[in-house]
Design an enzyme around this catalytic site. Sequence first.
Site, short mmCIF file in Angstrom:
data_model
loop_
_atom_site.label_atom_id
_atom_site.label_comp_id
_atom_site.label_asym_id
_atom_site.label_seq_id
_atom_site.Cartn_x
_atom_site.Cartn_y
_atom_site.Cartn_z
N LYS A 139 0.80 -1.23 0.00
CA LYS A 139 0.00 0.00 0.00
C LYS A 139 0.83 1.27 0.00
O LYS A 139 0.35 2.34 -0.37
CB LYS A 139 -0.95 0.03 1.21
CG LYS A 139 -2.08 -0.96 1.08
CD LYS A 139 -3.19 -0.66 2.06
CE LYS A 139 -4.35 -1.62 1.87
NZ LYS A 139 -5.38 -1.48 2.91
N LYS A 221 -9.42 -11.25 -7.63
CA LYS A 221 -10.44 -11.26 -6.59
C LYS A 221 -11.49 -10.18 -6.82
O LYS A 221 -11.15 -9.08 -7.25
CB LYS A 221 -9.76 -10.95 -5.26
CG LYS A 221 -9.90 -12.01 -4.21
CD LYS A 221 -9.10 -11.70 -2.96
CE LYS A 221 -9.41 -10.36 -2.33
NZ LYS A 221 -8.95 -10.23 -0.95
N LYS A 224 -13.72 -4.30 -3.59
CA LYS A 224 -14.40 -3.01 -3.62
C LYS A 224 -13.54 -1.91 -4.22
O LYS A 224 -14.04 -0.97 -4.79
CB LYS A 224 -14.97 -2.59 -2.26
CG LYS A 224 -14.24 -2.97 -1.04
CD LYS A 224 -15.11 -2.71 0.21
CE LYS A 224 -14.43 -3.20 1.47
NZ LYS A 224 -15.24 -3.35 2.63
P1 AMP Z 1 -12.35 -6.06 2.23
O1 AMP Z 1 -13.75 -5.80 1.80
O2 AMP Z 1 -11.42 -6.15 1.08
O3 AMP Z 1 -11.89 -5.17 3.35
O4 AMP Z 1 -12.35 -7.53 2.82
C1 AMP Z 1 -12.89 -7.87 4.07
C2 AMP Z 1 -12.91 -9.39 4.19
O5 AMP Z 1 -13.88 -9.92 3.26
C3 AMP Z 1 -11.59 -10.07 3.80
O6 AMP Z 1 -10.72 -10.20 4.89
C4 AMP Z 1 -12.06 -11.42 3.32
O7 AMP Z 1 -12.29 -12.27 4.41
C5 AMP Z 1 -13.39 -11.11 2.68
N1 AMP Z 1 -13.29 -10.90 1.22
C6 AMP Z 1 -13.13 -9.74 0.54
N2 AMP Z 1 -13.13 -9.93 -0.78
C7 AMP Z 1 -13.29 -11.26 -0.97
C8 AMP Z 1 -13.38 -12.10 -2.13
N3 AMP Z 1 -13.33 -11.61 -3.35
N4 AMP Z 1 -13.55 -13.43 -1.94
C9 AMP Z 1 -13.63 -13.94 -0.70
N5 AMP Z 1 -13.56 -13.22 0.42
C10 AMP Z 1 -13.39 -11.89 0.30
#
Ligand code: AMP
Length: 360
Positions: A139, A221, A224
């Site tokens: 980051k 992946k 967001k």
């Molecule tokens: P974030 O929204 O990127 O802060 O992710 C929060 C949590 O959501 C992560 O630690 C993962 O456990 C889960 N997560 C986010 N994106 C994915 C994805 N594409 N597939 C599976 N789990 C995800």
Amino acid sequence: MGVVSVLGNATFGARPFPAFATRTTPVTRVFSGMQPSGEPHLGNLLGAWVNWVAMQERAECIYCVVDLHAMTSPAEHEPETLRARTVELATGMLAVGVDPERSILFVQSHVPEHTECTWLFNCVAGFGELRKQPQFKEKSEGRGESVSVGLFDYPVLQTADILLYHADEVPVGEDQRHHIELARDIGQRFNHRFGEVFTLPKAVHPQAGSRVMDLQDPTRKMSKSQSSEKGIIRLLDAPQQIEKKFKSAVTDSAADIRHDRAEKPGVSNLLEIFSGVTGTQVETLAAEYDGGGYGPFKQAVADAVVERLRPFQDRYRELEGDRGEVAALLARGAERAREIAAPTLERAKQAMGLLPPGQA
Ligand code: AMP
Ligand code: TRP
């Protein structure tokens, strides 16, 4: 033998948790957090929340909207947006089935012990081990000297989140592995230098297959921050939007439906999503839809996702219409969180030699 000694572990006697104190068997404690940094999507649901909700059946669960972490994003945050996203994420967690009676749900900045404990850990953590954190390296890359101290210190705040509650298990995505290892290292170093105060947590990762990929680029992946509008299914997308996105999902030119991540990443992702929202095995679904072409298959996946999201969306709308109730639940959650965090912090401060107020 009282409840206290049953629940007591290698840490500092009993873990004060009034709502759970009547349990007579040793109970695992779970802590996890999510940043209010964007609208929650299908990856968050299948990769994290489904698991969070299920864990409530077997553990004492504490779930946190980590707003202080969201302030460290290298792209400077917008105050109005942060506030709105914090409410949205908490509402989403409630709508998905985090039960505020059984579990504790709260907003990180409502519990000041997190930031205070971060300072204590700042004096235990090493500059070198923080600089080496893969997420920080990624980051901060290309940002030179302008990168914030908050981003650097992010994993120490996360350590405080976890250790303040004596969490045994921390359900997180694979990308958080190093942060949980650091929390263990800091906890262990603290205990070694100042006496046993903290429980050493372990990371638990969702089972393989819960990685939801971008619908437009199934080698990446769903995310967001990175996914395009067409590549991401937001949990509040309207049924027509969901259908449209699945219809335009990238697959391949062969028409067979089988699970093969390397050869057929798009179809495999759709199968996994299908399986994730229905609970049916990937192989069963592949056998059922193979031979029918991609059109009907994509339609079936879209329908299943819409069906799965319907109760979530209904509940979300209900809660959205009752902001007062959400605020009250979060206030209660913060109060219960403090009942655990405050005594832990107090013990840590005393162990480190800080003079208790009123003593001389
Ligand atoms: P974030 O929204 O990127 O802060 O992710 C929060 C949590 O959501 C992560 O630690 C993962 O456990 C889960 N997560 C986010 N994106 C994915 C994805 N594409 N597939 C599976 N789990 C995800
Ligand atoms: N860093 C985590 C993520 O990005 C969020 C987080 C903050 C967290 N504090 C936590 C996760 C404590 C588990 C436990 O996913």
